[in-house]
Design an enzyme around this catalytic site. Structure first.
Site, PDB file in Angstrom:
ATOM      1  N   ASP A 107       1.019  -1.306   0.073  1.00 36.67           N
ATOM      2  CA  ASP A 107      -0.115  -0.016  -0.012  1.00 36.67           C
ATOM      3  C   ASP A 107       0.980   1.330  -0.093  1.00 36.67           C
ATOM      4  O   ASP A 107       0.430   2.373   0.308  1.00 36.67           O
ATOM      5  CB  ASP A 107      -0.958  -0.040   1.340  1.00 36.67           C
ATOM      6  CG  ASP A 107      -0.453   0.267   2.548  1.00 36.67           C
ATOM      7  OD1 ASP A 107       0.715   0.396   2.751  1.00 36.67           O
ATOM      8  OD2 ASP A 107      -0.941   1.085   3.251  1.00 36.67           O
ATOM      9  N   GLU A 108       2.137   1.225  -0.401  1.00 37.49           N
ATOM     10  CA  GLU A 108       3.086   2.444  -0.488  1.00 37.49           C
ATOM     11  C   GLU A 108       3.795   2.486  -1.404  1.00 37.49           C
ATOM     12  O   GLU A 108       4.387   1.277  -2.000  1.00 37.49           O
ATOM     13  CB  GLU A 108       3.818   2.605   0.909  1.00 37.49           C
ATOM     14  CG  GLU A 108       4.490   1.371   1.373  1.00 37.49           C
ATOM     15  CD  GLU A 108       5.130   1.757   2.496  1.00 37.49           C
ATOM     16  OE1 GLU A 108       5.677   2.813   3.000  1.00 37.49           O
ATOM     17  OE2 GLU A 108       5.544   0.854   3.393  1.00 37.49           O
TER      18      GLU A 108
HETATM   19  P1  TTP Z   1       0.205   0.149   6.767  1.00 40.38           P
HETATM   20  O1  TTP Z   1       0.234   0.923   5.761  1.00 40.38           O
HETATM   21  O2  TTP Z   1       1.180  -0.135   7.704  1.00 40.38           O
HETATM   22  O3  TTP Z   1      -1.073   0.302   7.526  1.00 40.38           O
HETATM   23  P2  TTP Z   1      -2.549   0.634   7.194  1.00 40.38           P
HETATM   24  O4  TTP Z   1      -2.598   0.997   5.836  1.00 40.38           O
HETATM   25  O5  TTP Z   1      -3.544  -0.317   7.673  1.00 40.38           O
HETATM   26  O6  TTP Z   1      -2.734   1.903   8.237  1.00 40.38           O
HETATM   27  P3  TTP Z   1      -2.190   3.365   7.945  1.00 40.38           P
HETATM   28  O7  TTP Z   1      -3.401   4.218   7.751  1.00 40.38           O
HETATM   29  O8  TTP Z   1      -1.402   3.572   9.339  1.00 40.38           O
HETATM   30  O9  TTP Z   1      -1.347   3.396   6.906  1.00 40.38           O
HETATM   31  O10 TTP Z   1       0.040  -1.475   6.015  1.00 40.38           O
HETATM   32  C1  TTP Z   1      -0.826  -1.754   5.028  1.00 40.38           C
HETATM   33  C2  TTP Z   1      -1.677  -2.874   5.121  1.00 40.38           C
HETATM   34  O11 TTP Z   1      -0.660  -4.175   5.225  1.00 40.38           O
HETATM   35  C3  TTP Z   1      -2.468  -2.933   6.214  1.00 40.38           C
HETATM   36  O12 TTP Z   1      -3.749  -2.531   5.721  1.00 40.38           O
HETATM   37  C4  TTP Z   1      -2.705  -4.478   6.668  1.00 40.38           C
HETATM   38  C5  TTP Z   1      -1.415  -4.973   6.084  1.00 40.38           C
HETATM   39  N1  TTP Z   1      -0.521  -5.223   7.568  1.00 40.38           N
HETATM   40  C6  TTP Z   1      -0.526  -6.469   8.113  1.00 40.38           C
HETATM   41  O13 TTP Z   1      -1.000  -7.339   7.662  1.00 40.38           O
HETATM   42  N2  TTP Z   1       0.069  -6.406   9.108  1.00 40.38           N
HETATM   43  C7  TTP Z   1       1.016  -5.447   9.937  1.00 40.38           C
HETATM   44  O14 TTP Z   1       1.379  -5.739  10.788  1.00 40.38           O
HETATM   45  C8  TTP Z   1       1.014  -4.255   9.144  1.00 40.38           C
HETATM   46  C9  TTP Z   1       1.776  -3.237   9.582  1.00 40.38           C
HETATM   47  C10 TTP Z   1       0.222  -4.201   7.864  1.00 40.38           C
HETATM   48 MG    MG Z   2      -0.964   2.296   4.938  1.00 43.37          MG
END
Ligand code: TTP
Ligand code: MG
Length: 362
Positions: A107-108
């Protein structure tokens, strides 16, 4: 010349996709992860929406603890197929804003828009446009950080979540980073924080106020990296992880031609191990596996098999290779060379892999 780098990160990604597809969940705490089984469940939270975060829930928290804090939450199993599709759609949009594009997890991604904008006003406009396009076309929100370096852009994207754009001009780096806790810098984890704190360094401002030689003297290589990040001297470029690479392959010629199945198999096993070192390091997923066999007399054959989804699984590859090898008739000729090729490549959701695996193995 200052660079314009954007770090784009989806907001509570998995939960956001579920909310998008089930409007009845909007406004309720949503937790994606293992089954809580009325508080007795094992495994962890994959992610949760901002509503659930109000109860202190977060990624990687044991699901039993999450349930204790938020028993009325909506607990869902992850639907990776859906998340991969959404991720792909988002990444295509992000990539359409610049060819200098580097996806770093599911997601980044970073993009460099230095040759698209002439000042930070234009950078902000571009980021706002990109953010709106993602929301309109994919139905989820993204936060974007814009800065002269990758590390500051990443800190910035996290600064105004969800659905925020944060621009850090070079002249505001000190003001922006100064008050932040040192753990905002990737490279300072829980353990090194203790060490830094012992030396009286708590904020990024404390780091900026030290000289580089002092930082190196106190913290060695880590200190040098951290000081550079804090001062906006991270020169890493935005680059595609594996460019236009279409496949990864390795092959090996036998010292002596052989028809011994076990010798051939152990060579293929060795090649598979070597190839996977590369694959894991570069966070690559693949769909197609090809076995290459050259017989004495230089006649070369290939046999392929494709999975329905992208995978990164050494054992699965070996199983396919054995299958292909068994199907193959060497027509009583000896084998001169064997090789493995992985193709149909895609980047892996690296950051979260271990947590996902933990979760899946429960
Ligand atoms: P992240 O970008 O770390 O988290 P997020 O998008 O859910 O929240 P934020 O708004 O803070 O960015 O991670 C992206 C996806 O990866 C997240 O939706 C689910 C997955 N993920 C896991 O399955 N386990 C984990 O420990 C993390 C950090 C993320
Ligand atoms: Mg995220």
């Amino acid at each position: 010349m200052s660079r314009f780098i954007l770090h784009c990160d989806l907001d509570c990604f998995f939960a956001a996709v579920e909310e998008r597809d089930n409007p009845k969940y909007i406004g309720k705490p949503i937790i994606i992860g293992a089954d809580p089984k009325d508080g007795k469940g094992r495994g962890v939270v994959s992610t949760c929406n901002y509503e659930a975060r109000k109860f202190g829930l977060h990624s990687a928290m044991p699901i039993s603890q999450a349930y204790k804090r938020c028993p009325h939450g909506i607990y869902l199993h992850p639907n990776f197929e859906k998340y991969h599709k959404a991720s792909k759609e988002v990444m295509e949009i992000v990539n359409s804003y610049s060819d200098m594009f580097q996806q770093v997890s599911i997601d980044e991604a970073y993009i460099d828009v230095s040759d698209k904008c002439i000042n930070y006003k234009e950078v902000r406009e571009l980021a706002e446009k990109l953010k709106d396009e993602v929301q309109k076309k994919v139905g989820i929100t993204i936060s974007i950080g814009c800065a002269p370096t990758k590390s500051i852009a990443k800190i910035a994207s996290d600064h105004n979540k969800p659905n925020g754009v944060t621009v850090v001009k070079p002249e505001y780096i000190k003001k922006f980073l100064g008050p932040m806790d040192i753990t905002k810098i990737s490279g300072i984890g829980k353990k090194s924080k203790i060490y830094y704190n012992k030396k009286g360094i708590k904020t990024i401002g404390d780091i900026i106020n030290l000289t580089l030689p002092k930082m190196i003297q106190l913290f060695g290589k880590n200190g040098e990296w951290v000081w550079n990040v804090a001062n906006g001297f991270d020169n890493r470029e935005v680059k595609k992880l594996h460019g236009d690479r279409k496949s990864i392959s390795k092959e090996c010629t036998f010292y002596e031609d052989t028809d011994d199945f076990n010798v051939i198999l152990s060579k293929l096993e060795e090649i598979n191990n070597r190839i996977h070192k590369n694959v894991i390091k570069n966070k690559i997923h693949y769909k197609t596996i090809t076995l290459k066999i050259r017989l004495e007399g230089y006649i070369t054959y290939t046999r392929s098999k494709s999975f329905t989804h992208h995978v990164q699984d050494k054992k699965k590859v070996l199983k396919v290779i054995i299958e292909l090898l068994k199907q193959f008739s060497t027509m009583n000729k000896k084998v001169r060379l064997v090789g493995i090729r992985l193709s149909n490549l895609e980047k892996a959701p690296s950051v979260t892999q271990t947590t996902l695996i933990n979760y899946l193995e429960v």
